[in-house]
Design an enzyme around this catalytic site. Structure first.
Site, PDB file in Angstrom:
ATOM      1  N   LYS A   1      -2.265 -36.727 -24.315  1.00 11.89           N
ATOM      2  CA  LYS A   1      -2.206 -36.003 -25.591  1.00 11.89           C
ATOM      3  C   LYS A   1      -0.988 -36.455 -26.412  1.00 11.89           C
ATOM      4  O   LYS A   1      -1.095 -36.753 -27.597  1.00 11.89           O
ATOM      5  CB  LYS A   1      -2.100 -34.505 -25.336  1.00 11.89           C
ATOM      6  CG  LYS A   1      -1.779 -33.663 -26.566  1.00 11.89           C
ATOM      7  CD  LYS A   1      -1.748 -32.174 -26.281  1.00 11.89           C
ATOM      8  CE  LYS A   1      -0.474 -31.703 -25.689  1.00 11.89           C
ATOM      9  NZ  LYS A   1       0.659 -31.535 -26.609  1.00 11.89           N
TER      10      LYS A   1
ATOM     11  N   ARG B   1       1.936 -28.168 -34.399  1.00  3.91           N
ATOM     12  CA  ARG B   1       3.232 -28.616 -34.899  1.00  3.91           C
ATOM     13  C   ARG B   1       3.330 -30.136 -34.990  1.00  3.91           C
ATOM     14  O   ARG B   1       4.065 -30.686 -35.793  1.00  3.91           O
ATOM     15  CB  ARG B   1       4.349 -28.108 -33.997  1.00  3.91           C
ATOM     16  CG  ARG B   1       4.345 -26.640 -33.717  1.00  3.91           C
ATOM     17  CD  ARG B   1       5.530 -26.276 -32.894  1.00  3.91           C
ATOM     18  NE  ARG B   1       6.741 -26.488 -33.658  1.00  3.91           N
ATOM     19  CZ  ARG B   1       7.424 -27.627 -33.677  1.00  3.91           C
ATOM     20  NH1 ARG B   1       6.999 -28.650 -32.952  1.00  3.91           N
ATOM     21  NH2 ARG B   1       8.497 -27.770 -34.413  1.00  3.91           N
TER      22      ARG B   1
ATOM     23  N   CYS C   1       7.371 -21.895 -32.252  1.00  3.86           N
ATOM     24  CA  CYS C   1       6.208 -21.552 -31.431  1.00  3.86           C
ATOM     25  C   CYS C   1       6.741 -20.702 -30.289  1.00  3.86           C
ATOM     26  O   CYS C   1       7.929 -20.380 -30.227  1.00  3.86           O
ATOM     27  CB  CYS C   1       5.503 -22.807 -30.921  1.00  3.86           C
ATOM     28  SG  CYS C   1       6.417 -23.645 -29.630  1.00  3.86           S
TER      29      CYS C   1
ATOM     30  N   ARG D   1      12.133 -24.910 -32.411  1.00  3.39           N
ATOM     31  CA  ARG D   1      11.619 -26.268 -32.574  1.00  3.39           C
ATOM     32  C   ARG D   1      11.800 -26.799 -33.996  1.00  3.39           C
ATOM     33  O   ARG D   1      10.859 -27.142 -34.687  1.00  3.39           O
ATOM     34  CB  ARG D   1      10.176 -26.338 -32.117  1.00  3.39           C
ATOM     35  CG  ARG D   1      10.051 -25.886 -30.669  1.00  3.39           C
ATOM     36  CD  ARG D   1       8.703 -26.040 -30.089  1.00  3.39           C
ATOM     37  NE  ARG D   1       8.381 -27.456 -29.878  1.00  3.39           N
ATOM     38  CZ  ARG D   1       7.179 -27.848 -29.435  1.00  3.39           C
ATOM     39  NH1 ARG D   1       6.238 -26.969 -29.244  1.00  3.39           N
ATOM     40  NH2 ARG D   1       6.947 -29.141 -29.255  1.00  3.39           N
TER      41      ARG D   1
ATOM     42  N   ASP E   1      14.861 -30.847 -38.065  1.00  4.26           N
ATOM     43  CA  ASP E   1      15.991 -31.355 -38.851  1.00  4.26           C
ATOM     44  C   ASP E   1      16.313 -32.815 -38.567  1.00  4.26           C
ATOM     45  O   ASP E   1      16.749 -33.558 -39.463  1.00  4.26           O
ATOM     46  CB  ASP E   1      17.230 -30.487 -38.611  1.00  4.26           C
ATOM     47  CG  ASP E   1      17.583 -30.412 -37.132  1.00  4.26           C
ATOM     48  OD1 ASP E   1      16.764 -29.886 -36.360  1.00  4.26           O
ATOM     49  OD2 ASP E   1      18.641 -30.915 -36.734  1.00  4.26           O
TER      50      ASP E   1
ATOM     51  N   ASP F   1       7.670 -30.322 -19.525  1.00  6.65           N
ATOM     52  CA  ASP F   1       6.244 -29.967 -19.560  1.00  6.65           C
ATOM     53  C   ASP F   1       5.664 -29.738 -18.174  1.00  6.65           C
ATOM     54  O   ASP F   1       4.508 -29.334 -18.064  1.00  6.65           O
ATOM     55  CB  ASP F   1       5.434 -31.052 -20.276  1.00  6.65           C
ATOM     56  CG  ASP F   1       5.743 -31.100 -21.748  1.00  6.65           C
ATOM     57  OD1 ASP F   1       5.354 -32.079 -22.414  1.00  6.65           O
ATOM     58  OD2 ASP F   1       6.407 -30.171 -22.246  1.00  6.65           O
TER      59      ASP F   1
ATOM     60  N   ARG G   1      -5.978 -26.909 -25.811  1.00  9.41           N
ATOM     61  CA  ARG G   1      -5.192 -27.822 -26.643  1.00  9.41           C
ATOM     62  C   ARG G   1      -4.803 -29.065 -25.857  1.00  9.41           C
ATOM     63  O   ARG G   1      -4.614 -30.128 -26.431  1.00  9.41           O
ATOM     64  CB  ARG G   1      -3.915 -27.131 -27.128  1.00  9.41           C
ATOM     65  CG  ARG G   1      -4.162 -25.937 -28.010  1.00  9.41           C
ATOM     66  CD  ARG G   1      -2.885 -25.443 -28.605  1.00  9.41           C
ATOM     67  NE  ARG G   1      -2.151 -26.550 -29.217  1.00  9.41           N
ATOM     68  CZ  ARG G   1      -0.928 -26.428 -29.731  1.00  9.41           C
ATOM     69  NH1 ARG G   1      -0.305 -25.275 -29.682  1.00  9.41           N
ATOM     70  NH2 ARG G   1      -0.327 -27.460 -30.291  1.00  9.41           N
TER      71      ARG G   1
HETATM   72  C1  EPZ Z   1       7.444 -33.264 -27.568  1.00  9.69           C
HETATM   73  O1  EPZ Z   1       7.720 -32.173 -28.422  1.00  9.69           O
HETATM   74  C2  EPZ Z   1       6.162 -32.915 -26.846  1.00  9.69           C
HETATM   75  N1  EPZ Z   1       5.087 -32.754 -27.818  1.00  9.69           N
HETATM   76  C3  EPZ Z   1       6.359 -31.614 -26.068  1.00  9.69           C
HETATM   77  O2  EPZ Z   1       5.165 -31.363 -25.348  1.00  9.69           O
HETATM   78  C4  EPZ Z   1       7.511 -31.818 -25.072  1.00  9.69           C
HETATM   79  O3  EPZ Z   1       7.741 -30.600 -24.387  1.00  9.69           O
HETATM   80  C5  EPZ Z   1       8.773 -32.243 -25.823  1.00  9.69           C
HETATM   81  O4  EPZ Z   1       8.503 -33.427 -26.608  1.00  9.69           O
HETATM   82  C6  EPZ Z   1       9.924 -32.551 -24.888  1.00  9.69           C
HETATM   83  O5  EPZ Z   1       9.551 -33.544 -23.976  1.00  9.69           O
HETATM   84  C7  EPZ Z   1       4.512 -33.872 -28.357  1.00  9.69           C
HETATM   85  O6  EPZ Z   1       4.891 -34.993 -28.034  1.00  9.69           O
HETATM   86  C8  EPZ Z   1       3.403 -33.655 -29.320  1.00  9.69           C
HETATM   87  P1  EPZ Z   1      11.561 -32.629 -28.998  1.00  9.69           P
HETATM   88  P2  EPZ Z   1       8.851 -32.327 -29.560  1.00  9.69           P
HETATM   89  O7  EPZ Z   1      11.683 -32.949 -30.428  1.00  9.69           O
HETATM   90  O8  EPZ Z   1       8.949 -33.721 -29.972  1.00  9.69           O
HETATM   91  C9  EPZ Z   1      15.185 -29.926 -30.401  1.00  9.69           C
HETATM   92  C10 EPZ Z   1       3.380 -30.092 -24.552  1.00  9.69           C
HETATM   93  O9  EPZ Z   1       3.361 -29.122 -23.790  1.00  9.69           O
HETATM   94  N2  EPZ Z   1      14.977 -30.554 -31.706  1.00  9.69           N
HETATM   95  O10 EPZ Z   1      11.734 -33.709 -27.979  1.00  9.69           O
HETATM   96  O11 EPZ Z   1       8.585 -31.278 -30.585  1.00  9.69           O
HETATM   97  C11 EPZ Z   1      14.007 -29.069 -29.968  1.00  9.69           C
HETATM   98  O12 EPZ Z   1      14.128 -27.766 -30.495  1.00  9.69           O
HETATM   99  C12 EPZ Z   1       4.430 -30.168 -25.640  1.00  9.69           C
HETATM  100  O13 EPZ Z   1       2.598 -31.077 -24.510  1.00  9.69           O
HETATM  101  C13 EPZ Z   1      15.803 -30.196 -32.778  1.00  9.69           C
HETATM  102  O14 EPZ Z   1      16.689 -29.354 -32.644  1.00  9.69           O
HETATM  103  O15 EPZ Z   1      10.158 -31.939 -28.750  1.00  9.69           O
HETATM  104  C14 EPZ Z   1      14.124 -29.104 -28.457  1.00  9.69           C
HETATM  105  O16 EPZ Z   1      15.072 -28.144 -28.045  1.00  9.69           O
HETATM  106  C15 EPZ Z   1       5.304 -28.912 -25.672  1.00  9.69           C
HETATM  107  N3  EPZ Z   1      15.618 -30.785 -33.980  1.00  9.69           N
HETATM  108  C16 EPZ Z   1      14.668 -30.500 -28.170  1.00  9.69           C
HETATM  109  O17 EPZ Z   1      15.254 -30.946 -29.403  1.00  9.69           O
HETATM  110  C17 EPZ Z   1      14.639 -31.738 -34.181  1.00  9.69           C
HETATM  111  O18 EPZ Z   1      14.517 -32.251 -35.312  1.00  9.69           O
HETATM  112  C18 EPZ Z   1      13.606 -31.519 -27.757  1.00  9.69           C
HETATM  113  O19 EPZ Z   1      12.542 -31.406 -28.676  1.00  9.69           O
HETATM  114  C19 EPZ Z   1      13.817 -32.091 -33.091  1.00  9.69           C
HETATM  115  C20 EPZ Z   1      14.011 -31.498 -31.860  1.00  9.69           C
END
Ligand code: EPZ
Length: 417
Positions: A22, A92, A116, A121, A124, A304, A396
């Site tokens: 996915k 998202r 969510c 999430r 920025d 995950d 999903r």
């Molecule tokens: C990806 O989400 C995955 N989703 C998530 O999988 C996964 O849990 C996550 O990466 C971490 O591995 C997809 O790839 C579609 P991040 P993403 O940006 O990219 C913070 C699932 O179950 N952050 O790596 O949204 C954020 O809040 C889903 O399949 C900021 O602060 O996660 C988090 O604490 C759930 N600002 C951390 O970084 C930003 O601009 C990591 O988030 C971006 C992220």
């Protein structure tokens, strides 16, 4: 709302095919926006999130053809560079169209993804990186409105490792003027898969899979075909499902290559794991040993898989400590597991799980994708029937879940309505 009824206590054994990933498919689908030429994808999983992304792309004017796990996308022209609230609020990952749209047409209006269940999430880092590449970005009535004549290469350093942030910025950079360097980049295999697809389309990306990715901008991308990598989280989830039932199974169409941290924990728990070229064989012991986990960016233990391992530890022998370092609210499954008799305590981003021999089936509620998976794993191990509500979360991210589980000998049925 559909529910899933699971009669626990049956050993899982046999063979199950793992679907495409996915979290690789979603950015790769968005990459079609970067070229007017066709992009042909194989091993695309049949998931609600994939359907949402295809709907979003079709609304932009992309010609979408889907035949089984094959998807053909043609963004000959972008009719409207818009990702509306009603789609973004359901997924998202729609934010992944922002970089490609800016790169291709120089403008995009994407509804700001809300939080969510698992956390705020924010996006920025996506915005900061695109601004550094010359985009003017305003937040207008809940939308991200971005404009640029042409993105320019820049040196970017993200404040934290962000998977979709890295993917978005990498896609924005492929058509930018000059070289972009992304430091502190996500090293997830899904980023490597995205880079591999983009390079097949004519991009010039080096370093994907490391924390420094270099992208030399090119004038245009061209037609390509790409096979989506196997879903390592679906793989890990089925490994946990077999493990908690003391079963034995062969997972095909996948690899242990991207799951070292998870495989190591299953070995510590007493499982025998035999990696094969395009499959994984697992044999579980009659009773698992508790294993502590701490989530962190790849190649460390994936967030995950945290919920699934909480369920596993609920029926293991001993006490486990689970640390969640990525998301601020990713223990929603804990209270539901407690309703099944689990002995656990949550304190901030740490959960202590005291394994017990038995869980009881109960009515529980899914709150997010991986929490739902955790309840399925627990239900398979529990005595009696577990009824999981709100399983649209599961749909999903898990293709044909009940069919695959039943093929392994589980007693699972979908209760409509
Ligand atoms: C990806 O989400 C995955 N989703 C998530 O999988 C996964 O849990 C996550 O990466 C971490 O591995 C997809 O790839 C579609 P991040 P993403 O940006 O990219 C913070 C699932 O179950 N952050 O790596 O949204 C954020 O809040 C889903 O399949 C900021 O602060 O996660 C988090 O604490 C759930 N600002 C951390 O970084 C930003 O601009 C990591 O988030 C971006 C992220």
């Amino acid at each position: 709302m559909d529910k899933l009824a699971i009669e626990g206590g049956h050993r899982l054994e046999g063979e199950v095919a793992i679907s495409g990933a996915k979290n690789a498919a979603l950015p790769i689908l968005a990459a079609c926006l970067l070229t007017p030429d066709p992009l042909e994808l194989h091993n695309v999983p049949d998931l609600r999130d994939v359907s949402t992304m295809l709907e979003l792309l079709a609304r932009m004017g992309v010609r979408v053809e889907r035949m089984g796990d094959r998807v053909r996308l043609e963004a000959r022209q972008i009719e409207q560079a818009l990702a509306p609230y009603e789609l973004v609020k359901t997924m998202r990952a729609s934010i992944l169209v922002l970089g490609p749209l800016l790169a291709r047409v120089g403008e995009a209006r994407v509804s700001l993804p809300g939080g969510c269940a698992i956390g705020a999430r924010p996006v920025d880092q996506h915005i900061k990186g695109l601004q550094a590449m010359g985009a003017e970005i305003a937040l207008e009535h809940g939308d991200i409105h971005a404009r640029v004549s042409r993105l320019r290469g820049a040196k970017l350093v993200t404040d934290m490792v962000t998977v979709t942030g890295t993917g978005n910025l990498m896609m924005a950079a492929v058509l930018a003027d000059g070289m972009t360097v992304i430091e502190n980049a996500a090293r997830e295999p899904e980023i490597v898969d995205l880079a591999s697809c983009l390079n097949a389309m004519g991009a010039r990306i080096n370093g994907a899979g490391t924390d420094i990715i270099r992208v030399e901008g090119v004038a245009r991308l061209h037609a390509a075909s790409h096979r989506i990598m196997p879903d390592r989280i679906e793989t890990g989830t089925y490994l946990c499902a077999v493990a908690v039932t003391g079963g034995q199974a062969r997972l095909t169409g996948t690899s242990a290559a991207y799951l070292d941290a998870v495989v190591d924990k299953l070995l510590d728990a007493g499982c025998e794991i035999i990696p094969e070229r395009n499959a994984i064989m697992i044999t579980a012991p009659p009773r698992l040993r508790a294993v502590s986990v701490r989530t962190a960016p790849y190649p460390a233990f994936p967030t995950d898989m945290q919920a699934q391992f909480m369920a596993l530890n609920c029926v293991a022998e001993g006490t486990a400590v689970i640390r969640e370092t990525i998301f601020e609210n990713r223990f929603l499954h804990a209270v539901e597991l407690s309703r099944m008799g689990a002995n656990l305590r949550v304190d901030g981003n740490t959960a202590i799980v005291i394994g017990s021999a038995e869980l009881q089936g109960a009515r529980v509620m899914a709150t997010d994708l991986r929490a739902s998976a955790s309840l399925v794993v627990a239900g398979l191990a529990a005595t009696g029937e577990t009824l999981i509500d709100r399983i649209y979360h599961l749909d999903r991210g898990y293709e044909g879940l009940e069919t695959k589980l039943c093929a392994l000998g589980a007693r699972v049925r979908r209760v409509r309505g």
